[in-house]
Design a protein around this motif. Sequence first.
Motif, mmCIF file in Angstrom:
data_model
loop_
_atom_site.group_PDB
_atom_site.id
_atom_site.type_symbol
_atom_site.label_atom_id
_atom_site.label_comp_id
_atom_site.label_asym_id
_atom_site.label_seq_id
_atom_site.Cartn_x
_atom_site.Cartn_y
_atom_site.Cartn_z
ATOM 1 N N GLY A 159 0.785 -1.230 0.000
ATOM 2 C CA GLY A 159 0.000 0.000 0.000
ATOM 3 C C GLY A 159 0.812 1.273 0.000
ATOM 4 O O GLY A 159 0.250 2.369 -0.089
ATOM 5 N N SER A 160 2.130 1.167 0.091
ATOM 6 C CA SER A 160 2.970 2.366 0.134
ATOM 7 C C SER A 160 3.152 2.951 -1.266
ATOM 8 O O SER A 160 2.979 2.276 -2.287
ATOM 9 C CB SER A 160 4.329 2.044 0.753
ATOM 10 O OG SER A 160 5.023 1.090 -0.038
ATOM 11 N N PHE A 161 3.535 4.200 -1.286
ATOM 12 C CA PHE A 161 3.691 4.947 -2.531
ATOM 13 C C PHE A 161 4.998 4.577 -3.217
ATOM 14 O O PHE A 161 6.064 4.609 -2.605
ATOM 15 C CB PHE A 161 3.656 6.443 -2.223
ATOM 16 C CG PHE A 161 3.878 7.340 -3.400
ATOM 17 C CD1 PHE A 161 2.952 7.406 -4.432
ATOM 18 C CD2 PHE A 161 5.011 8.144 -3.475
ATOM 19 C CE1 PHE A 161 3.147 8.249 -5.514
ATOM 20 C CE2 PHE A 161 5.220 8.998 -4.553
ATOM 21 C CZ PHE A 161 4.282 9.045 -5.579
ATOM 22 N N ALA A 162 4.917 4.244 -4.524
ATOM 23 C CA ALA A 162 6.110 3.852 -5.269
ATOM 24 C C ALA A 162 6.430 4.807 -6.411
ATOM 25 O O ALA A 162 7.423 4.621 -7.112
ATOM 26 C CB ALA A 162 5.946 2.439 -5.819
ATOM 27 N N GLY A 163 5.595 5.824 -6.610
ATOM 28 C CA GLY A 163 5.837 6.769 -7.695
ATOM 29 C C GLY A 163 4.595 6.971 -8.538
ATOM 30 O O GLY A 163 3.474 6.655 -8.116
ATOM 31 N N VAL A 164 4.792 7.488 -9.742
ATOM 32 C CA VAL A 164 3.665 7.745 -10.639
ATOM 33 C C VAL A 164 4.051 7.422 -12.073
ATOM 34 O O VAL A 164 5.231 7.405 -12.432
ATOM 35 C CB VAL A 164 3.194 9.222 -10.582
ATOM 36 C CG1 VAL A 164 2.754 9.614 -9.189
ATOM 37 C CG2 VAL A 164 4.267 10.168 -11.104
ATOM 38 N N VAL A 165 3.032 7.170 -12.867
ATOM 39 C CA VAL A 165 3.171 7.190 -14.323
ATOM 40 C C VAL A 165 2.556 8.504 -14.774
ATOM 41 O O VAL A 165 1.417 8.820 -14.409
ATOM 42 C CB VAL A 165 2.432 6.013 -14.990
ATOM 43 C CG1 VAL A 165 2.511 6.132 -16.512
ATOM 44 C CG2 VAL A 165 3.014 4.692 -14.527
ATOM 45 N N VAL A 166 3.309 9.295 -15.520
ATOM 46 C CA VAL A 166 2.812 10.599 -15.958
ATOM 47 C C VAL A 166 2.815 10.659 -17.484
ATOM 48 O O VAL A 166 3.791 10.277 -18.132
ATOM 49 C CB VAL A 166 3.635 11.763 -15.353
ATOM 50 C CG1 VAL A 166 5.106 11.664 -15.718
ATOM 51 C CG2 VAL A 166 3.067 13.102 -15.798
ATOM 52 N N MET A 167 1.703 11.104 -18.028
ATOM 53 C CA MET A 167 1.518 11.225 -19.478
ATOM 54 C C MET A 167 1.200 12.683 -19.775
ATOM 55 O O MET A 167 0.243 13.229 -19.220
ATOM 56 C CB MET A 167 0.371 10.327 -19.939
ATOM 57 C CG MET A 167 0.576 8.866 -19.568
ATOM 58 S SD MET A 167 -0.978 7.960 -19.345
ATOM 59 C CE MET A 167 -1.506 8.570 -17.740
ATOM 60 N N SER A 168 1.979 13.308 -20.625
ATOM 61 C CA SER A 168 1.805 14.731 -20.903
ATOM 62 C C SER A 168 1.149 14.940 -22.261
ATOM 63 O O SER A 168 1.549 14.333 -23.257
ATOM 64 C CB SER A 168 3.151 15.455 -20.861
ATOM 65 O OG SER A 168 3.677 15.424 -19.549
ATOM 66 N N VAL A 169 0.150 15.822 -22.275
ATOM 67 C CA VAL A 169 -0.645 16.073 -23.472
ATOM 68 C C VAL A 169 -0.556 17.548 -23.839
ATOM 69 O O VAL A 169 -0.612 18.417 -22.966
ATOM 70 C CB VAL A 169 -2.130 15.705 -23.224
ATOM 71 C CG1 VAL A 169 -2.968 15.938 -24.474
ATOM 72 C CG2 VAL A 169 -2.247 14.267 -22.758
ATOM 73 N N ASP A 170 -0.422 17.826 -25.126
ATOM 74 C CA ASP A 170 -0.511 19.201 -25.605
ATOM 75 C C ASP A 170 -1.931 19.699 -25.351
ATOM 76 O O ASP A 170 -2.895 19.014 -25.701
ATOM 77 C CB ASP A 170 -0.203 19.235 -27.101
ATOM 78 C CG ASP A 170 -0.110 20.646 -27.653
ATOM 79 O OD1 ASP A 170 -1.019 21.454 -27.357
ATOM 80 O OD2 ASP A 170 0.839 20.943 -28.385
ATOM 81 N N PRO A 171 -2.111 20.884 -24.730
ATOM 82 C CA PRO A 171 -3.473 21.372 -24.456
ATOM 83 C C PRO A 171 -4.360 21.419 -25.693
ATOM 84 O O PRO A 171 -5.573 21.211 -25.603
ATOM 85 C CB PRO A 171 -3.234 22.778 -23.895
ATOM 86 C CG PRO A 171 -1.861 22.733 -23.328
ATOM 87 C CD PRO A 171 -1.087 21.807 -24.221
#
Length: 211
Positions: free
Chosen positions: A72-84
């Motif tokens: 249950g502990s935090f391991a990070g994130v997956v981040v996806m970036s989109v042009d507005p």
Amino acid sequence: EAMFNIISVVDERGEIVSSSQATGRVNYADRDFFRLQRERRTDALFVSPPVLGRVSGRWQVPMSLRITRADGSFAGVVVMSVDPGNFTAFYSEADLGAQGLLELTGLDGVVRGRKIGQESRFGMDAIRLPWFQQQATQARGAFVDDGQEIDGVARVLGYRRMDGYPLLVTVGTAVEDALAPVRQRHTRYRVWMSGISVLLLVLVGVSLRRR
């Protein structure tokens, strides 16, 4: 063109450990899309307000998902970036008219993407917009807006909060554009009626001459 400009895996310290682009050493520990996922206990998607990308140097809308360990502990994130601009790229002038509006806004009051006609913008404050205020008590609706908070163009607007996401979608057609087909029909009817009137006058005139 790809929907996402860059996709990265970020560890619990905010460091990029894997990415679809060469990034060098970049830390995201201070970004909202990282901090909020670290504080959460759910796997809900977070859609950030537009930020200037540290890798691309371009304005992006980062979207992140929490990575959670088995304990249950935090391991990070997956981040996806989109042009507005991608949020409104499917805008069709034929559908909404030359002054049509398409907008995606976060429930935090920041516009992720707005397109009016051929002009795209993002990052504006939506707090004072009538449809944003109305969505606080009504998840969806439609009304005629006078346009005074944007550009002075009156529009027939419809809005809806997206189920499961803190986002609001708004679509609008200028009243002038919406009424154009009706006015065109009225013009045709007037021409038709005028033609009938002229024909009747001619027939009456011919009839009188024959008497």
